[in-house]
Design a protein around this motif. Structure first.
Motif: not given
Length: 118
Positions: A102-116
């Motif tokens: 139902t969703a995927v989240r990706v983090s590049e840094t400990p404080k940032t997330w992007a979600e589809y």
């Protein structure tokens, strides 16, 4: 609705060449990525699972083989290798193999997330 998530980690480089040259992300750089996959369902299976976590092993192999310690521009064949684009890429892969995705989240840094999430 029942919901489970599982996290996967990989390290890779990328470059956002469409940004102005003075932008730090226009330069070649890397991240320790975290990919979090969410699966949901209204019912549990006969064992009490949305999906057995073991069933996500093919995603780990895919990430390890195709993404870990790679240059993501080469892997994905384009220059828009943002966390947002990675979230969509992994969502599409997961949805094909794990229909409960139902969703995927990706983090590049400990404080940032992007979600589809469609």
């Amino acid at each position: 609705m029942f919901r489970i998530t599982k996290e996967f980690h990989f390290s890779a480089s990328h470059q956002l060449k469409s940004l102005p040259p003075e932008h730090q992300c226009a330069r070649l750089h890397g991240h320790n990525y975290i990919v979090e996959v969410e699966l949901s369902g209204p019912e549990l299976d006969e064992y009490g699972f949305v999906r057995d976590y073991h069933d996500l092993a093919p995603l780990k192999r895919y990430i390890d083989d195709a993404f870990d310690h790679r240059h993501l521009n080469d892997v994905l064949g384009h220059d828009r290798v943002t966390a947002e684009c990675l979230a969509k890429h992994f969502y599409d892969w997961c949805k094909t193999h794990l229909p409960e995705t139902t969703a995927v989240r990706v983090s590049e840094t400990p404080k940032t997330w992007a979600e589809y999430r469609p």
